[in-house]
Design a protein around this motif. Sequence first.
Motif, PDB file in Angstrom:
ATOM      1  N   SER A  75      41.812  29.372  46.489  1.00 47.92           N
ATOM      2  CA  SER A  75      41.415  30.761  46.703  1.00 47.92           C
ATOM      3  C   SER A  75      42.532  31.555  47.374  1.00 47.92           C
ATOM      4  N   THR A  79      44.421  34.694  45.639  1.00 48.49           N
ATOM      5  CA  THR A  79      44.266  36.002  46.296  1.00 48.49           C
ATOM      6  C   THR A  79      45.604  36.594  46.701  1.00 48.49           C
ATOM      7  N   SER A 205      41.408  41.868  48.182  1.00 47.70           N
ATOM      8  CA  SER A 205      41.098  40.584  48.815  1.00 47.70           C
ATOM      9  C   SER A 205      39.593  40.349  48.872  1.00 47.70           C
ATOM     10  N   TRP A 209      38.588  37.184  46.554  1.00 50.15           N
ATOM     11  CA  TRP A 209      38.152  36.017  47.331  1.00 50.15           C
ATOM     12  C   TRP A 209      36.701  35.655  47.032  1.00 50.15           C
ATOM     13  N   ILE A 256      37.624  35.454  55.208  1.00 49.12           N
ATOM     14  CA  ILE A 256      37.757  36.851  54.810  1.00 49.12           C
ATOM     15  C   ILE A 256      37.274  37.785  55.914  1.00 49.12           C
TER      16      ILE A 256
END
Length: 278
Positions: A75, A79, A205, A209, A256
């Motif tokens: 990931s 990203t 993002s 994500w 995140i």
Amino acid sequence: METVKKYSGRLFTLEVLGILIALLFLVPFYFVIVNSLKTFPELAASTAKLPQTLYFDNYKKVWTIMKFPSAFMNSLIITVFSNIGLVVISSMAAYRMVRKPSKFNNLVFLAFVAAMVIPFQSIMIPLVRVASSVGLMDSKIGLIICYFGFGVSLNVFLFHGFIKSIPLEIEESATVDGCSPYGVFWRIVFPLLKPMSTTVVILNSLWIWNDYLLPSLVLNSPDLRTIPLATFSFFGQYTKQWDLALAGLTLGVLPIVIFFLAMQKHIVEGITAGSVKG
């Protein structure tokens, strides 16, 4: 002497309303975190109650079952490189369209804006066919290139509006001093795009994500699974392991959230810069 504003009933009402709205947005986080610390029987009995004892074994199991370090790195790579490519491609394209407003460039910009309203579900099958024909399936590079295609429309639109607020005289001065067109963009214009670049990176993002649909179409190998794909493995056809799924969801959302909080200063700077430009 300065006059001190009185604490009015209207201000009190607005504060109470703001607190209630904040609590409303925090409710999902409460249910996810609290239920991730329960055993499955306790979770099935009641989802609203606090856990009797904190059951951290869910996180230990999820870490192993999801192969979380591998999913996290997948990931992260997707990203980061998607963001780098989108910022570079979109900013350069928007700069060209703004500074060279020909009929062709205006038509291209209109096509980018029109692409923003096309739902992803309507082009899933053509996407898979095209990706298969050019060898983009089942690879992180292929998924990153797909994100370039889907993310560039909104990013170009945002950069296009921001570049208009940059005075043309700055670029003309750099050209007079002997700066090349690429030098004008990378040395003069691109640093001034920092507030909008930050906004674009944050939006991309949050999208990339947490995206599930596009990786599920492009990535097939278990070793390439992103965090959303790995979390979905807890939902079978006949059984749903909610205790493990919620723990996996907490682990997936935590990076995140940390990123968003760390970028909070830049978000405020971007809003401030955008409000005084022009």
